[in-house]
Design a protein around this motif. Structure first.
Motif, PDB file in Angstrom:
ATOM      1  N   GLU A   1       0.831  -1.199   0.000  1.00  0.00           N
ATOM      2  CA  GLU A   1       0.000   0.000   0.000  1.00  0.00           C
ATOM      3  C   GLU A   1       0.865   1.249   0.000  1.00  0.00           C
ATOM      4  O   GLU A   1       2.041   1.218   0.366  1.00  0.00           O
ATOM      5  CB  GLU A   1      -0.913   0.007   1.228  1.00  0.00           C
ATOM      6  N   LYS A   2       0.252   2.372  -0.425  1.00  0.00           N
ATOM      7  CA  LYS A   2       0.916   3.673  -0.423  1.00  0.00           C
ATOM      8  C   LYS A   2       2.278   3.584  -1.100  1.00  0.00           C
ATOM      9  O   LYS A   2       3.299   4.024  -0.569  1.00  0.00           O
ATOM     10  CB  LYS A   2       1.056   4.199   1.011  1.00  0.00           C
ATOM     11  N   ASN A   3       2.283   3.016  -2.301  1.00  0.00           N
ATOM     12  CA  ASN A   3       3.547   2.764  -2.985  1.00  0.00           C
ATOM     13  C   ASN A   3       3.783   3.656  -4.196  1.00  0.00           C
ATOM     14  O   ASN A   3       4.702   3.409  -4.980  1.00  0.00           O
ATOM     15  CB  ASN A   3       3.653   1.288  -3.376  1.00  0.00           C
ATOM     16  N   ILE A   4       2.930   4.689  -4.379  1.00  0.00           N
ATOM     17  CA  ILE A   4       3.145   5.678  -5.435  1.00  0.00           C
ATOM     18  C   ILE A   4       2.931   7.074  -4.858  1.00  0.00           C
ATOM     19  O   ILE A   4       2.405   7.240  -3.750  1.00  0.00           O
ATOM     20  CB  ILE A   4       2.186   5.477  -6.630  1.00  0.00           C
ATOM     21  N   PHE A   5       3.339   8.081  -5.638  1.00  0.00           N
ATOM     22  CA  PHE A   5       3.028   9.480  -5.324  1.00  0.00           C
ATOM     23  C   PHE A   5       1.855   9.868  -6.223  1.00  0.00           C
ATOM     24  O   PHE A   5       2.046  10.162  -7.405  1.00  0.00           O
ATOM     25  CB  PHE A   5       4.235  10.377  -5.573  1.00  0.00           C
ATOM     26  N   PRO A   6       0.615   9.872  -5.708  1.00  0.00           N
ATOM     27  CA  PRO A   6      -0.560   9.998  -6.582  1.00  0.00           C
ATOM     28  C   PRO A   6      -0.652  11.310  -7.330  1.00  0.00           C
ATOM     29  O   PRO A   6      -1.202  11.349  -8.438  1.00  0.00           O
ATOM     30  CB  PRO A   6      -1.736   9.814  -5.620  1.00  0.00           C
ATOM     31  N   SER A   7      -0.129  12.397  -6.763  1.00  0.00           N
ATOM     32  CA  SER A   7      -0.260  13.692  -7.433  1.00  0.00           C
ATOM     33  C   SER A   7       0.808  13.915  -8.504  1.00  0.00           C
ATOM     34  O   SER A   7       0.685  14.819  -9.331  1.00  0.00           O
ATOM     35  CB  SER A   7      -0.201  14.830  -6.413  1.00  0.00           C
ATOM     36  N   LEU A   8       1.852  13.093  -8.508  1.00  0.00           N
ATOM     37  CA  LEU A   8       2.903  13.220  -9.511  1.00  0.00           C
ATOM     38  C   LEU A   8       2.548  12.403 -10.742  1.00  0.00           C
ATOM     39  O   LEU A   8       1.835  11.407 -10.662  1.00  0.00           O
ATOM     40  CB  LEU A   8       4.249  12.743  -8.949  1.00  0.00           C
TER      41      LEU A   8
ATOM     42  N   ASN B   1       7.020   9.996 -11.045  1.00  0.00           N
ATOM     43  CA  ASN B   1       7.161   8.892 -10.098  1.00  0.00           C
ATOM     44  C   ASN B   1       8.413   8.081 -10.417  1.00  0.00           C
ATOM     45  O   ASN B   1       9.187   7.731  -9.514  1.00  0.00           O
ATOM     46  CB  ASN B   1       5.935   7.986 -10.141  1.00  0.00           C
ATOM     47  N   LEU B   2       8.600   7.766 -11.691  1.00  0.00           N
ATOM     48  CA  LEU B   2       9.774   6.997 -12.076  1.00  0.00           C
ATOM     49  C   LEU B   2      11.058   7.753 -11.762  1.00  0.00           C
ATOM     50  O   LEU B   2      12.024   7.172 -11.248  1.00  0.00           O
ATOM     51  CB  LEU B   2       9.712   6.651 -13.565  1.00  0.00           C
ATOM     52  N   GLU B   3      11.058   9.035 -12.044  1.00  0.00           N
ATOM     53  CA  GLU B   3      12.253   9.838 -11.787  1.00  0.00           C
ATOM     54  C   GLU B   3      12.612   9.848 -10.302  1.00  0.00           C
ATOM     55  O   GLU B   3      13.801   9.904  -9.947  1.00  0.00           O
ATOM     56  CB  GLU B   3      12.037  11.260 -12.296  1.00  0.00           C
ATOM     57  N   MET B   4      11.605   9.769  -9.430  1.00  0.00           N
ATOM     58  CA  MET B   4      11.878   9.728  -7.993  1.00  0.00           C
ATOM     59  C   MET B   4      12.678   8.486  -7.608  1.00  0.00           C
ATOM     60  O   MET B   4      13.377   8.479  -6.594  1.00  0.00           O
ATOM     61  CB  MET B   4      10.559   9.747  -7.212  1.00  0.00           C
ATOM     62  N   GLY B   5      12.570   7.432  -8.417  1.00  0.00           N
ATOM     63  CA  GLY B   5      13.297   6.211  -8.114  1.00  0.00           C
ATOM     64  C   GLY B   5      14.747   6.225  -8.540  1.00  0.00           C
ATOM     65  O   GLY B   5      15.499   5.302  -8.212  1.00  0.00           O
ATOM     66  N   ALA B   6      15.161   7.253  -9.266  1.00  0.00           N
ATOM     67  CA  ALA B   6      16.523   7.292  -9.807  1.00  0.00           C
ATOM     68  C   ALA B   6      17.404   8.283  -9.064  1.00  0.00           C
ATOM     69  O   ALA B   6      18.369   8.782  -9.635  1.00  0.00           O
ATOM     70  CB  ALA B   6      16.471   7.640 -11.295  1.00  0.00           C
TER      71      ALA B   6
ATOM     72  N   GLN C   1       0.311  -0.284  -9.796  1.00  0.00           N
ATOM     73  CA  GLN C   1       1.300  -1.269  -9.359  1.00  0.00           C
ATOM     74  C   GLN C   1       2.500  -1.299 -10.307  1.00  0.00           C
ATOM     75  O   GLN C   1       3.646  -1.438  -9.874  1.00  0.00           O
ATOM     76  CB  GLN C   1       0.664  -2.658  -9.276  1.00  0.00           C
ATOM     77  N   MET C   2       2.237  -1.122 -11.588  1.00  0.00           N
ATOM     78  CA  MET C   2       3.333  -1.048 -12.550  1.00  0.00           C
ATOM     79  C   MET C   2       4.229   0.161 -12.261  1.00  0.00           C
ATOM     80  O   MET C   2       5.458   0.078 -12.355  1.00  0.00           O
ATOM     81  CB  MET C   2       2.788  -0.953 -13.970  1.00  0.00           C
ATOM     82  N   VAL C   3       3.618   1.288 -11.920  1.00  0.00           N
ATOM     83  CA  VAL C   3       4.396   2.492 -11.586  1.00  0.00           C
ATOM     84  C   VAL C   3       5.277   2.222 -10.368  1.00  0.00           C
ATOM     85  O   VAL C   3       6.470   2.571 -10.356  1.00  0.00           O
ATOM     86  CB  VAL C   3       3.462   3.689 -11.323  1.00  0.00           C
ATOM     87  N   ALA C   4       4.714   1.587  -9.341  1.00  0.00           N
ATOM     88  CA  ALA C   4       5.473   1.308  -8.115  1.00  0.00           C
ATOM     89  C   ALA C   4       6.650   0.382  -8.411  1.00  0.00           C
ATOM     90  O   ALA C   4       7.773   0.597  -7.932  1.00  0.00           O
ATOM     91  CB  ALA C   4       4.557   0.695  -7.063  1.00  0.00           C
ATOM     92  N   MET C   5       6.394  -0.653  -9.196  1.00  0.00           N
ATOM     93  CA  MET C   5       7.471  -1.569  -9.544  1.00  0.00           C
ATOM     94  C   MET C   5       8.510  -0.885 -10.423  1.00  0.00           C
ATOM     95  O   MET C   5       9.719  -1.065 -10.245  1.00  0.00           O
ATOM     96  CB  MET C   5       6.883  -2.802 -10.238  1.00  0.00           C
ATOM     97  N   GLY C   6       8.033  -0.083 -11.364  1.00  0.00           N
ATOM     98  CA  GLY C   6       8.942   0.635 -12.244  1.00  0.00           C
ATOM     99  C   GLY C   6       9.837   1.592 -11.478  1.00  0.00           C
ATOM    100  O   GLY C   6      11.035   1.701 -11.771  1.00  0.00           O
TER     101      GLY C   6
END
Length: 234
Positions: free
Chosen positions: A86-93, A98-103, A141-146
């Motif tokens: 749960e709560k695994n994405i930034f919904p407003s972004l 979201n992907l850029e936050m992971g890098a 879920q794809m966004v969170a995994m990505g």
């Protein structure tokens, strides 16, 4: 030498053990699936691996190096990714943001990494400018995994990646997990959809009361009548 190995792990919350001697190991490019009844310690084990609770006994190793009780940010630096249920994405972004936050550890490679993520998760490319909170559950879920993959981890931990998804998206997520594994990333995931998850598992771990009850290939566990009767609904 396994990519990720847990040896006789004990731990829990508030002084009460939930894990009572769990053993697990996966190699690079393998999918390991943790299944079992509610309260078996499945998600607790995943959190123990990622440093979200204190391990009171046993050891966890990454590429043979001890990582027991390291803080999550240290584990990310060593090549581990974690996607909570749960709560695994930034919904407003947007999806792209979201992907850029992971890098954040690889700022010079963002464009290349995003292209790789869109190759693994094609539906995200057309949605890349859309707020992630507006997507379907499967696409979120794809966004969170990505986002977790943007750090190019060697091992990815997934906690109930198909929870609440339709059968269509559940199958799609499992196919994408296989695609991730094929790139050389070891995947360890907790799943309630046990039969479907074990069909794609190289290794399966059936937990009950915080202990291993069965450990084998996914195929062997599906064929085991005792596992089927006790843990897979017959």
């Amino acid at each position: 030498m396994p990519l990720l190995e847990a040896i006789d792990v004990h731990g829990g919350y508030g002084g009460m053990n939930i894990l009572n001697g769990v053993d697990m190991a996966i190699e690079a490019d393998e999918i390991g699936v943790i299944v079992g009844p509610n309260g078996a310690g499945k998600s607790t084990m995943l959190k123990a691996v990622f440093g979200l609770l204190t391990i009171t006994g046993g050891e966890i190793r990454l590429r043979g190096e001890p990582i027991t009780n390291l803080a999550p940010h240290k584990l990310v630096e060593r090549g581990m990714g974690f996607v909570p249920q749960e709560k695994n994405i930034f919904p407003s972004l947007s999806v792209a943001e979201n992907l850029e936050m992971g890098a954040f550890l690889k700022p010079g490679t963002v464009s290349r990494l995003k292209r790789q993520i869109y190759d693994i998760f094609p539906p995200l490319y057309d949605k890349r400018h859309q707020p992630a909170g507006e997507l379907s559950g499967g696409q979120r879920q794809m966004v969170a995994m990505g986002r977790a993959l943007m750090n190019e981890p060697s091992v990815l931990l997934l906690d109930e990646p198909t929870a609440g998804l339709s059968p269509r998206y559940m199958n799609e997520i499992f196919e994408q997990v296989k695609r991730i594994s094929a790139t050389g990333v070891g995947v360890l995931m907790v799943e309630q959809n046990a039969k479907q998850a074990l069909r794609i598992a190289h290794r399966g771990f059936v937990l009950a009361a915080g202990q291993n009850r069965f450990t084998d290939s996914g195929e062997a566990l599906l064929a085991d009548p005792q596992v089927a009767k006790s843990f897979l609904g017959g």
